[in-house]
Design a protein around this motif. Structure first.
Motif, short mmCIF file in Angstrom:
data_model
loop_
_atom_site.label_atom_id
_atom_site.label_comp_id
_atom_site.label_asym_id
_atom_site.label_seq_id
_atom_site.Cartn_x
_atom_site.Cartn_y
_atom_site.Cartn_z
N SER A 47 0.83 -1.21 0.00
CA SER A 47 0.00 0.00 0.00
C SER A 47 0.86 1.25 0.00
CB SER A 47 -0.93 0.00 1.22
OG SER A 47 -1.79 -1.12 1.20
N THR A 48 1.94 1.22 0.76
CA THR A 48 2.84 2.37 0.78
C THR A 48 3.41 2.65 -0.60
OG1 THR A 48 3.46 1.85 3.07
CG2 THR A 48 4.93 3.32 1.84
N LEU A 49 3.87 1.61 -1.27
CA LEU A 49 4.42 1.78 -2.62
C LEU A 49 3.34 2.28 -3.59
CD1 LEU A 49 6.58 -1.47 -2.88
CD2 LEU A 49 7.38 0.86 -2.45
N ILE A 64 0.18 16.38 -0.88
CA ILE A 64 0.17 16.33 0.57
C ILE A 64 -0.61 15.13 1.10
CG2 ILE A 64 -1.76 17.98 0.61
CD1 ILE A 64 -0.73 18.89 3.35
N PHE A 65 -1.76 14.83 0.50
CA PHE A 65 -2.56 13.71 0.99
C PHE A 65 -1.94 12.36 0.61
CE2 PHE A 65 -5.55 17.26 0.81
CZ PHE A 65 -6.08 17.20 2.08
N HIS A 66 -1.26 12.32 -0.52
CA HIS A 66 -0.53 11.09 -0.89
C HIS A 66 0.58 10.82 0.13
CE1 HIS A 66 -2.46 12.23 -4.70
NE2 HIS A 66 -2.33 10.96 -5.07
N TYR A 67 1.33 11.86 0.47
CA TYR A 67 2.46 11.69 1.40
C TYR A 67 1.98 11.29 2.79
CZ TYR A 67 5.51 13.89 -2.09
OH TYR A 67 6.23 14.18 -3.22
N ILE A 68 0.93 11.94 3.28
CA ILE A 68 0.41 11.61 4.61
C ILE A 68 -0.08 10.16 4.64
CG2 ILE A 68 -1.41 12.09 6.28
CD1 ILE A 68 -1.28 15.02 5.46
N THR A 69 -0.84 9.77 3.62
CA THR A 69 -1.41 8.42 3.58
C THR A 69 -0.32 7.36 3.44
OG1 THR A 69 -3.36 9.38 2.51
CG2 THR A 69 -3.14 6.99 2.48
N ALA A 245 -8.69 0.32 8.30
CA ALA A 245 -8.54 1.71 8.75
C ALA A 245 -7.38 2.44 8.10
CB ALA A 245 -8.36 1.73 10.28
N LYS A 246 -6.48 1.70 7.43
CA LYS A 246 -5.31 2.35 6.85
C LYS A 246 -5.23 2.18 5.33
CE LYS A 246 -3.00 2.16 11.30
NZ LYS A 246 -2.00 1.52 12.16
N PRO A 247 -4.91 1.01 4.79
CA PRO A 247 -4.86 0.90 3.32
C PRO A 247 -6.20 1.16 2.64
CG PRO A 247 -3.68 -0.92 4.33
CD PRO A 247 -4.42 -0.23 5.44
N VAL A 248 -7.29 0.59 3.18
CA VAL A 248 -8.59 0.79 2.56
C VAL A 248 -9.03 2.25 2.71
CG1 VAL A 248 -11.03 0.14 2.58
CG2 VAL A 248 -9.26 -1.61 2.87
#
Length: 327
Positions: A47-49, A64-69, A245-248
């Motif tokens: 998911s990070t990649l 910004i939202f890509h980096y935070i996520t 709660a995180k990747p999805v």
């Protein structure tokens, strides 16, 4: 196939449980739980990649939202790597001794690294949400503070052996209720003001997050608090929640932001190669085509617009050619 052997998970052999107490069978993670933690580690890493890869498709000032996520899933992948390796835990005496063999014993393995993960990632989750709604910074900061209170009191409660753990649980729940109010009411009002895709993505991600966050206390009560389910079941319970709660959550948020300009949310970010604009001393923007010279020949300097019509440049600016359009 001969010559191809399945690689065994030997994490518990390399990192065995270091606490041994006489006359007590400790309540520990097994290879099955470790296998699940490895699987979640892979989900978080991939998911990070993916989130970082998607960021390349948009300008840097809009990432910004890509980096935070991506930061959320990166930290989570490190935490799950640690738990899969049977590291980052403490042996805590249980308050409730059970007859079920899977949870029978005096000491239970508590992964404090899980709370370190939450201490970093849950504020980032809230930042993703509250910036989407365009909330003012004081509200964002105070909501994040309540989140830190929730995580820390949850950790302290998990590490307490006596019934006082439930006092910390109450503090954590009060903080969660405050967070839910700011997300579900205050944040929603701001999102409605922006309307359109902002309202849609905030409503979906906000409801999704708060719904999941109210399930976490149930997991805590069955695992760290009540010693009802085994550490392997705990791994599955928390792992599924964290994936949702995180990747999805991240996928829903990034997809929803595809048509949202961060500047419309008050996030006025500027990249170094935005050479078509220059920031004036009064904070306004002007075209920077010819070192501050507009296409119509007018000059802008500070708060003075020299277009040849009754404008006088200050002495410090030198002498300007104001012959154009003189009455």
């Amino acid at each position: 196939m001969s010559g191809v052997a399945k690689r065994a998970n030997d994490a518990l052999s390399i990192n065995p449980n270091v606490f041994h107490y006489p006359d007590s069978s400790n309540i520990n993670l097994t290879t099955h739980g470790s296998d699940w933690y490895w699987a979640v580690t892979g989900v978080m890493a991939v998911s990070t990649l993916a989130f970082m890869g998607l960021s390349i498709r948009v300008p840097r000032k809009n990432r910004i939202f890509h980096y935070i996520t991506a930061s959320i899933t990166l930290v989570a992948s490190i935490a799950y790597f640690t738990m899969a390796s049977n590291l980052g835990y403490a042996a805590i005496q249980v308050e409730f001794q059970r007859s079920n063999p899977k949870v029978a014993g005096l000491y239970r393995e508590i992964f404090y690294v899980r709370y370190i993960d939450w201490f970093v990632t849950t504020p980032l989750l809230l930042l993703d949400l509250l910036l989407t709604a365009g909330l003012p910074w004081p509200t964002v900061v105070y909501t994040i503070l309540m989140d830190e209170v929730m995580v820390i009191t949850g950790l302290v409660g998990a590490l307490v052996a006596s019934s006082y753990k439930w006092g910390y649980f109450v503090f954590a729940m009060l903080a969660l209720i405050f967070i839910a109010y700011n997300v579900c009411y205050v944040g929603l009002q701001h999102a409605k003001f922006h309307g359109g895709p902002v309202k849609k993505v905030y409503t979906i991600c906000g409801v999704w997050t708060i719904f999941l966050w109210f399930i976490y206390p149930i997991a805590w009560g069955l695992c760290e608090g009540g010693n009802v389910i085994s550490p392997d079941s705990e791994a599955v319970f928390y792992g599924v929640l964290d994936i949702l709660a995180k990747p999805v959550f991240g996928a829903l948020l990034i997809f929803g932001h595809r048509n949202i300009d961060p500047a419309s949310l008050g996030l006025h970010l500027k990249d170094y190669d935005d050479s078509n604009q220059v920031i004036e001393k009064d904070g306004s923007r002007a075209n920077n085509g010819n070192n501050g010279v507009a296409n119509n020949g007018a000059l802008q300097h500070g708060n003075v617009n020299v277009d040849g019509a009754n404008d006088v440049a200050p002495a410090s600016t030198g002498v300007h050619n104001n012959t154009a359009n003189m009455a």
